[in-house]
Every structure is written in C-alpha cells, then in structure tokens.
Design an enzyme around this catalytic site. Structure first.
Site, short mmCIF file in Angstrom:
data_model
loop_
_atom_site.label_atom_id
_atom_site.label_comp_id
_atom_site.label_asym_id
_atom_site.label_seq_id
_atom_site.Cartn_x
_atom_site.Cartn_y
_atom_site.Cartn_z
N LYS A 68 -4.73 -7.86 -2.82
CA LYS A 68 -4.57 -6.64 -1.92
C LYS A 68 -4.34 -5.40 -2.78
O LYS A 68 -4.67 -4.23 -2.43
CB LYS A 68 -3.39 -6.82 -1.05
CG LYS A 68 -3.65 -7.70 0.08
CD LYS A 68 -2.42 -7.85 1.10
CE LYS A 68 -2.55 -8.71 2.16
NZ LYS A 68 -1.62 -8.65 2.98
N ASP A 109 -1.72 -4.43 8.09
CA ASP A 109 -0.59 -5.42 8.34
C ASP A 109 0.76 -4.51 8.89
O ASP A 109 1.31 -5.34 9.96
CB ASP A 109 -0.04 -5.73 6.85
CG ASP A 109 -0.88 -7.05 6.46
OD1 ASP A 109 -1.48 -7.68 7.10
OD2 ASP A 109 -0.97 -6.86 4.94
#
Ligand code: NAP
Length: 277
Positions: A68, A109
């Site tokens: 990420k 997220d």
C-alpha cells in the site's frame, strides 16, 4: 464469458489467496452483466507486478499488505487524501490506443470504515479510541477526523503510535492509561484476533463496558473474540466485513462511475462465510 473484451481487475498483495475481494467484485459483475473478471494477484516484487498490470491493460486494482505504501512512487497521480493518509488501496488505470497512459492511486479504506460505523453511530462529536498504528489505523484515524470525531490512538509499539498520532494530529494514549479512558466508540485496527489466533483479543473485556459501539476490522473469524465480548457487555458491534464491503463499493464507483450492486456483493460475502467450516 471471458473473451478478448474482458476487463481485468484484481487484488495485489503477498497473501491474497484467501481474499474475499474476488468473491465480492465478481458477484457484482455477474449481476450487472459486466464483461469483467477480478483475480488475486499474488506478488512480492511490487515494481515488476506494477509494470505487468500496466502492460496487460488492467482497468482497476486493489492494493493490500505489504504494497500500500511502496507502490506510491510508481503512480502517475495520487489523490490528495491518499497522499495525506500515506497509503493507497485502489488503482485506477486509464488507457488510450491500447496503452496505459495514467495510473491514479487513491484510498477507500477510510470511507469503508466511516460508512460501516455511520450505520450505528454519529461520528461527529464522538470520542473514538483506535487501537493500532499500521496502514489501516492510519486510514481510519484520518477518516474519523474528517468526520469530526475526537480520535485517541493506542498501540503496542508506543513510539510508532505516538508518531502516527502526531502525524494525524490526534491524541495518543499509552496502554497503561487505557483503563482510565472513556470514549464512545472503540475500533480495533490491529491484526489481533485474526485466524489462526482467534483466541486473542486486543483489549481486556472488563474495559468494554465503557464503549457504546465496538468495531473490529478483523473479519476472519466473522465474529472475533473482541466482538463476542463486546456483545456480552451490551455494546453495539460492527464487523470488519462491513468495512470491507463499503471500501469495495467505493472502488466500484471509481472504476465504473456508478453505484455498486450492494445487495449482490453483500450476499456473496455472506455465502462465503456460510461455506467456511
Ligand atoms: P499493519 O500495517 O501490519 O499493522 C498492524 C498493526 O497491528 C500494528 O499496529 C501492530 O502493532 C498491531 N499488532 C499486530 N500484532 C499485534 C499483537 N500481537 N499485539 C498488539 N498489536 C499487534 O496492518 P494493517 O494493514 O494496518 O492491517 C491491520 C489488520 O486490519 C489486518 O488484520 C488486516 O487484515 C485488517 N484490515 C481489514 C480491512 C477491512 O476492510 N476490514 C481493511 C484493511 C485491513 P505494532 O505497531 O506494535 O507492531
């Protein structure tokens, strides 16, 4: 039917064999009649993997642990929110004349976590304790502050926790001071309690009565020990699966420019849990 026009999507990471994202997204393509496929993309060499995605003409990719952050320097554009969070979980590729011309990185997220919590709580003005200082805690802490919540962060490695709290501009609380903290919402953003260590919990059950709402972003098992103990203390509980669903729905919106088929994606998730022993 997969053919020469099938759009390619996937989830890139090192432990994606058991990811629920393919189940969710493929169920959505089926119900909407979209010619697309979403596959697990297991790779540790992120630079090579990224070059492959571009060369093969992928349309959209989810990014998970441990890529990420490391994938960020390879991207053409990173949206300001993902830059602020310091992590991307979604790639959106644009193509022109059979060539990938741009890859945008963004983060869904925090939206997933906020929407999951917003189903049962008002975030603005709430006091929220977030456990963890990894990538997920970073995104969730950012999102909660965007929603005007008052955020407290605690972490096993204190230095890392203090550093993240300073970066997010939220409060830090040491593990020793946790028993004295009173907050409305607790979010477990650590990996504690995840299968195969499902007997573990990140916080002593006796503290849970201090919270009205408890969310565990761990979703394997579906009902973690933390959620079971929170329920027993009378807290409203939120499963990590809801965060997973909402962050995926936001990805769908970015990839297709329309609302995701929530019912089909949720049903596919539910079925996948029923099939597990
Ligand atoms: P990460 O960057 O590796 O961070 C892991 C965090 O967990 C750190 O704060 C770490 O503390 C803490 N931790 C790990 N083992 C611990 C232990 N035994 N005791 C206390 N703390 C411990 O991982 P991440 O990306 O933030 O992900 C965290 C979890 O969230 C994973 O289980 C992941 O699958 C899940 N997740 C769920 C969703 C969803 O949609 N539901 C989305 C993203 C992630 P230290 O700093 O002390 O090491």
């Amino acid at each position: 039917m997969i053919n020469g026009h099938t759009q390619l999507f996937g989830v890139l990471g090192t432990h994606v064999q058991h990811s629920l994202s393919p189940i969710m997204h493929n169920a959505g393509y089926q119900v909407r009649g979209i010619n697309a496929v979403y596959v697990p993309l297991r790779a540790s060499a992120v630079q090579d993997a990224f070059a492959g995605l571009k060369a093969l003409g992928f349309t959209g990719v989810s990014v998970t642990v441990p890529h990420k952050e490391t994938i960020m320097p390879m991207l053409d554009v990173i949206d300001p929110v993902a830059k602020k969070i310091g992590a991307v979980n979604t790639l959106v590729f644009s193509r022109k004349e059979e060539r990938t011309v741009c890859c945008l990185g963004t983060n869904t997220d925090w939206i997933g976590a906020n929407q999951a919590l917003a189903e049962v709580a008002t975030l603005a003005g709430s006091k929220v304790l977030v456990l963890g200082a990894g990538g997920a805690a970073r995104a969730i802490g950012f999102g909660l502050q965007e929603a005007q919540a008052e955020v407290y962060l605690a972490n096993r490695s204190e230095d890392k926790g203090r550093k993240l709290a300073a970066e997010l501009g939220c409060n830090f609380v040491s593990l020793q001071d946790l028993p004295a903290l009173r907050a409305d919402i607790l979010v477990n953003a650590t990996a504690v309690g995840m299968t195969p260590e499902a007997n573990k919990t990140p916080i002593d059950a006796s503290f849970l009565r201090h919270f009205s709402v408890v969310m565990d972003i761990v979703y394997a098992p579906l009902k973690t020990r933390l959620l079971q103990e929170a329920e027993a203390q009378g807290c409203v509980t939120v499963s990590g699966v809801n965060m997973l669903l909402y962050q995926a729905m936001e990805q769908w919106r970015l990839w297709f420019g329309e609302e995701a088929p929530k019912a089909a994606m949720r049903e596919a998730l539910a079925q996948s849990f029923e099939q597990k022993p």
